[in-house]
Scaffold this motif. Sequence first.
Motif, PDB file in Angstrom:
ATOM      1  N   HIS A 140     -37.125 111.746  68.707  1.00  0.00           N
ATOM      2  CA  HIS A 140     -35.896 112.548  68.750  1.00  0.00           C
ATOM      3  C   HIS A 140     -34.702 111.709  68.323  1.00  0.00           C
ATOM      4  O   HIS A 140     -33.860 112.139  67.556  1.00  0.00           O
ATOM      5  N   SER A 141     -34.643 110.497  68.836  1.00  0.00           N
ATOM      6  CA  SER A 141     -33.560 109.585  68.496  1.00  0.00           C
ATOM      7  C   SER A 141     -33.983 108.159  68.803  1.00  0.00           C
ATOM      8  O   SER A 141     -34.844 107.923  69.639  1.00  0.00           O
ATOM      9  N   ILE A 142     -33.361 107.219  68.112  1.00  0.00           N
ATOM     10  CA  ILE A 142     -33.628 105.806  68.374  1.00  0.00           C
ATOM     11  C   ILE A 142     -32.720 105.365  69.505  1.00  0.00           C
ATOM     12  O   ILE A 142     -31.519 105.629  69.503  1.00  0.00           O
ATOM     13  N   LEU A 143     -33.314 104.696  70.490  1.00  0.00           N
ATOM     14  CA  LEU A 143     -32.583 104.238  71.669  1.00  0.00           C
ATOM     15  C   LEU A 143     -32.217 102.758  71.590  1.00  0.00           C
ATOM     16  O   LEU A 143     -31.143 102.351  72.038  1.00  0.00           O
ATOM     17  N   VAL A 144     -33.136 101.956  71.053  1.00  0.00           N
ATOM     18  CA  VAL A 144     -32.948 100.509  70.952  1.00  0.00           C
ATOM     19  C   VAL A 144     -33.392 100.088  69.556  1.00  0.00           C
ATOM     20  O   VAL A 144     -34.440 100.538  69.078  1.00  0.00           O
ATOM     21  N   ALA A 161     -38.069  96.145  75.277  1.00  0.00           N
ATOM     22  CA  ALA A 161     -38.132  96.791  73.965  1.00  0.00           C
ATOM     23  C   ALA A 161     -37.146  96.170  72.986  1.00  0.00           C
ATOM     24  O   ALA A 161     -35.969  96.029  73.298  1.00  0.00           O
ATOM     25  N   VAL A 162     -37.647  95.794  71.817  1.00  0.00           N
ATOM     26  CA  VAL A 162     -36.765  95.418  70.715  1.00  0.00           C
ATOM     27  C   VAL A 162     -36.500  96.648  69.854  1.00  0.00           C
ATOM     28  O   VAL A 162     -35.559  96.683  69.076  1.00  0.00           O
ATOM     29  N   TRP A 163     -37.354  97.646  70.000  1.00  0.00           N
ATOM     30  CA  TRP A 163     -37.163  98.949  69.377  1.00  0.00           C
ATOM     31  C   TRP A 163     -37.685  99.993  70.357  1.00  0.00           C
ATOM     32  O   TRP A 163     -38.721  99.793  71.003  1.00  0.00           O
ATOM     33  N   ALA A 164     -36.977 101.105  70.489  1.00  0.00           N
ATOM     34  CA  ALA A 164     -37.437 102.191  71.350  1.00  0.00           C
ATOM     35  C   ALA A 164     -36.930 103.516  70.809  1.00  0.00           C
ATOM     36  O   ALA A 164     -35.828 103.598  70.244  1.00  0.00           O
ATOM     37  N   GLY A 165     -37.745 104.543  71.002  1.00  0.00           N
ATOM     38  CA  GLY A 165     -37.370 105.883  70.581  1.00  0.00           C
ATOM     39  C   GLY A 165     -37.593 106.882  71.692  1.00  0.00           C
ATOM     40  O   GLY A 165     -38.504 106.734  72.517  1.00  0.00           O
ATOM     41  N   ASN A 166     -36.763 107.909  71.712  1.00  0.00           N
ATOM     42  CA  ASN A 166     -36.867 108.988  72.693  1.00  0.00           C
ATOM     43  C   ASN A 166     -37.834 110.044  72.165  1.00  0.00           C
ATOM     44  O   ASN A 166     -37.692 110.516  71.041  1.00  0.00           O
ATOM     45  N   LEU A 167     -38.815 110.412  72.978  1.00  0.00           N
ATOM     46  CA  LEU A 167     -39.779 111.458  72.637  1.00  0.00           C
ATOM     47  C   LEU A 167     -39.417 112.739  73.376  1.00  0.00           C
ATOM     48  O   LEU A 167     -38.473 112.765  74.156  1.00  0.00           O
ATOM     49  N   ASP A 168     -40.188 113.782  73.170  1.00  0.00           N
ATOM     50  CA  ASP A 168     -39.948 115.053  73.847  1.00  0.00           C
ATOM     51  C   ASP A 168     -40.138 114.867  75.346  1.00  0.00           C
ATOM     52  O   ASP A 168     -41.187 114.422  75.794  1.00  0.00           O
ATOM     53  N   GLY A 169     -39.133 115.198  76.130  1.00  0.00           N
ATOM     54  CA  GLY A 169     -39.199 115.080  77.581  1.00  0.00           C
ATOM     55  C   GLY A 169     -39.257 116.459  78.197  1.00  0.00           C
ATOM     56  O   GLY A 169     -40.080 117.287  77.818  1.00  0.00           O
ATOM     57  N   GLY A 170     -38.362 116.723  79.118  1.00  0.00           N
ATOM     58  CA  GLY A 170     -38.337 118.033  79.766  1.00  0.00           C
ATOM     59  C   GLY A 170     -39.677 118.385  80.372  1.00  0.00           C
ATOM     60  O   GLY A 170     -40.367 117.539  80.921  1.00  0.00           O
ATOM     61  N   GLY A 171     -40.058 119.648  80.248  1.00  0.00           N
ATOM     62  CA  GLY A 171     -41.329 120.102  80.799  1.00  0.00           C
ATOM     63  C   GLY A 171     -42.534 119.541  80.075  1.00  0.00           C
ATOM     64  O   GLY A 171     -43.654 119.625  80.567  1.00  0.00           O
TER      65      GLY A 171
END
Length: 161
Positions: free
Chosen positions: A31-35, A93-103
């Motif tokens: 969804h988006s890059i976090l780190v 994390a030197v790199w991290a991404g947000n995945l689908d969360g919620g339900g």
Amino acid sequence: MYMKKDGTPIYGDQSVYNANQDSIQQAMGVHSILVNNGVVVNADKSVIYAPRVAVGVKADGTVFFLLVDGRQGAYSKGLTLEQTAQLMRARGAVWAGNLDGGGSATLLSRLPGENNFTVRNRPSDGNERRVANSWLFISNVESDADYQAVLQEVKKPSIAA
């Protein structure tokens, strides 16, 4: 994020994919890059608490996933994206991404000797959500069968074709 056929994680945009496409075995969109490069780069500073799922890569190539329950009052309100980014960085994390969360944030496992998978967390929908995709991890590590949350780290994972 991409996994090469030899288990090496790589991440980046379309140009990274194009340069490595012959050696890529698996790919996932985020969804988006976090780190990025060890720095929190999350652009979403909203204060929305929710169940979260994220993937991270450590400097040594270890890939790890994070699942946090949310939207459940005193049990767990979840995290903001900024908190998720900070936590992923704190976990190395030197790199991290947000995945689908919620339900969709659901963890199932099958312990040795069991025939069926069991939901191990508390999905915010109240039960397992029907989704079209998932990640399957197979571990040969002896289970202690005593946990409330799981953080499974995989270094150089073998990837099924």
